[in-house]
Scaffold this motif. Structure first.
Motif, PDB file in Angstrom:
ATOM      1  N   ASN A  94       2.490  33.676   1.966  1.00  0.00           N
ATOM      2  CA  ASN A  94       1.488  33.401   0.936  1.00  0.00           C
ATOM      3  C   ASN A  94       0.638  32.183   1.296  1.00  0.00           C
ATOM      4  O   ASN A  94       0.159  31.469   0.424  1.00  0.00           O
ATOM      5  CB  ASN A  94       2.181  33.178  -0.421  1.00  0.00           C
ATOM      6  CG  ASN A  94       1.203  33.207  -1.567  1.00  0.00           C
ATOM      7  OD1 ASN A  94       0.223  33.945  -1.550  1.00  0.00           O
ATOM      8  ND2 ASN A  94       1.444  32.380  -2.564  1.00  0.00           N
ATOM      9  N   THR A  95       0.470  31.945   2.609  1.00  0.00           N
ATOM     10  CA  THR A  95      -0.266  30.767   3.058  1.00  0.00           C
ATOM     11  C   THR A  95      -1.382  31.154   4.017  1.00  0.00           C
ATOM     12  O   THR A  95      -1.141  31.834   5.012  1.00  0.00           O
ATOM     13  CB  THR A  95       0.684  29.760   3.754  1.00  0.00           C
ATOM     14  OG1 THR A  95       1.718  29.394   2.841  1.00  0.00           O
ATOM     15  CG2 THR A  95      -0.063  28.524   4.198  1.00  0.00           C
ATOM     16  N   LEU A  96      -2.585  30.721   3.714  1.00  0.00           N
ATOM     17  CA  LEU A  96      -3.733  30.880   4.610  1.00  0.00           C
ATOM     18  C   LEU A  96      -3.790  29.642   5.503  1.00  0.00           C
ATOM     19  O   LEU A  96      -3.845  28.516   5.012  1.00  0.00           O
ATOM     20  CB  LEU A  96      -5.028  30.999   3.798  1.00  0.00           C
ATOM     21  CG  LEU A  96      -6.347  30.930   4.573  1.00  0.00           C
ATOM     22  CD1 LEU A  96      -6.447  32.063   5.587  1.00  0.00           C
ATOM     23  CD2 LEU A  96      -7.524  30.952   3.604  1.00  0.00           C
ATOM     24  N   SER A 122      -5.162  32.630   9.921  1.00  0.00           N
ATOM     25  CA  SER A 122      -3.959  33.459   9.878  1.00  0.00           C
ATOM     26  C   SER A 122      -3.476  33.543   8.441  1.00  0.00           C
ATOM     27  O   SER A 122      -3.395  32.523   7.743  1.00  0.00           O
ATOM     28  CB  SER A 122      -2.872  32.833  10.766  1.00  0.00           C
ATOM     29  OG  SER A 122      -1.644  33.524  10.606  1.00  0.00           O
ATOM     30  N   TRP A 123      -3.174  34.763   8.022  1.00  0.00           N
ATOM     31  CA  TRP A 123      -2.669  34.977   6.673  1.00  0.00           C
ATOM     32  C   TRP A 123      -1.922  36.297   6.689  1.00  0.00           C
ATOM     33  O   TRP A 123      -2.518  37.363   6.591  1.00  0.00           O
ATOM     34  CB  TRP A 123      -3.825  35.009   5.693  1.00  0.00           C
ATOM     35  CG  TRP A 123      -3.485  34.887   4.254  1.00  0.00           C
ATOM     36  CD1 TRP A 123      -2.264  34.679   3.679  1.00  0.00           C
ATOM     37  CD2 TRP A 123      -4.411  34.970   3.170  1.00  0.00           C
ATOM     38  NE1 TRP A 123      -2.371  34.612   2.324  1.00  0.00           N
ATOM     39  CE2 TRP A 123      -3.682  34.787   1.983  1.00  0.00           C
ATOM     40  CE3 TRP A 123      -5.775  35.163   3.090  1.00  0.00           C
ATOM     41  CZ2 TRP A 123      -4.284  34.810   0.728  1.00  0.00           C
ATOM     42  CZ3 TRP A 123      -6.371  35.184   1.853  1.00  0.00           C
ATOM     43  CH2 TRP A 123      -5.640  35.003   0.682  1.00  0.00           C
ATOM     44  N   LYS A 168      -2.728  39.833   5.003  1.00  0.00           N
ATOM     45  CA  LYS A 168      -4.099  39.776   4.476  1.00  0.00           C
ATOM     46  C   LYS A 168      -5.126  39.872   5.602  1.00  0.00           C
ATOM     47  O   LYS A 168      -6.094  40.607   5.492  1.00  0.00           O
ATOM     48  CB  LYS A 168      -4.336  38.475   3.692  1.00  0.00           C
ATOM     49  CG  LYS A 168      -3.379  38.232   2.564  1.00  0.00           C
ATOM     50  CD  LYS A 168      -3.730  39.048   1.367  1.00  0.00           C
ATOM     51  CE  LYS A 168      -2.829  38.627   0.197  1.00  0.00           C
ATOM     52  NZ  LYS A 168      -3.125  39.333  -1.021  1.00  0.00           N
TER      53      LYS A 168
END
Length: 143
Positions: free
Chosen positions: A12-14, A63-64, A67
């Motif tokens: 859940n981290t961009l 990076s995600w 997504k």
């Protein structure tokens, strides 16, 4: 990344890596030797503080997991004030009007929803004053 995975928040981290306007010439760096602006020129007059491509065109890696498709690329032009608009859209913050355009649709592979800049503008007072305006595939430079 290891710490994000350890804490269970990696998915859940961009993560974004970018630069703030090309290679510099102060502080003892040797940009031409490292070829830091490749494929553009790295010599004095073409890096940080100048409006040529080696000065204002910089890479960005995002990076995600789940997504952004691994290995995907885009030629979507953006400027740093678009980052604020993107992050604001991402977290649901109602940002005041700026020239920024969120590139979240590009990151999420929704190119039809991606708004475009009518033009992009840079103005640097350094080195005698410089201005660049990009419209579509054209860029005008005044020095």
């Amino acid at each position: 990344v290891a710490q994000l995975k350890k804490e269970g928040i990696y998915e859940n981290t961009l993560i974004i890596f970018t630069s703030d306007n090309g290679p510099t010439f102060n502080g003892g760096t040797d940009s031409p030797w490292f070829d830091s602006a490749r494929p553009f020129k790295s010599e004095l007059g073409h890096g940080k503080g100048y409006v040529y491509e080696g000065g204002i065109r910089v890479p960005m890696i995002a990076s995600w997991p789940g997504k952004i498709a691994p290995g995907s690329t885009t030629d979507q032009p953006s400027v740093h004030y678009d980052v604020a608009a993107t992050f604001s859209e991402l977290v649901g913050f109602d940002m005041p009007d700026t020239d920024g355009i969120s590139f979240l649709p590009t990151l999420l592979r929704n190119p039809k929803e991606q708004k475009q800049h009518e033009f992009m503008y840079w103005e640097y007072p350094e080195y005698g004053g410089q201005i660049a305006i990009r419209m579509g595939h054209w860029k005008l430079i005044r020095q």
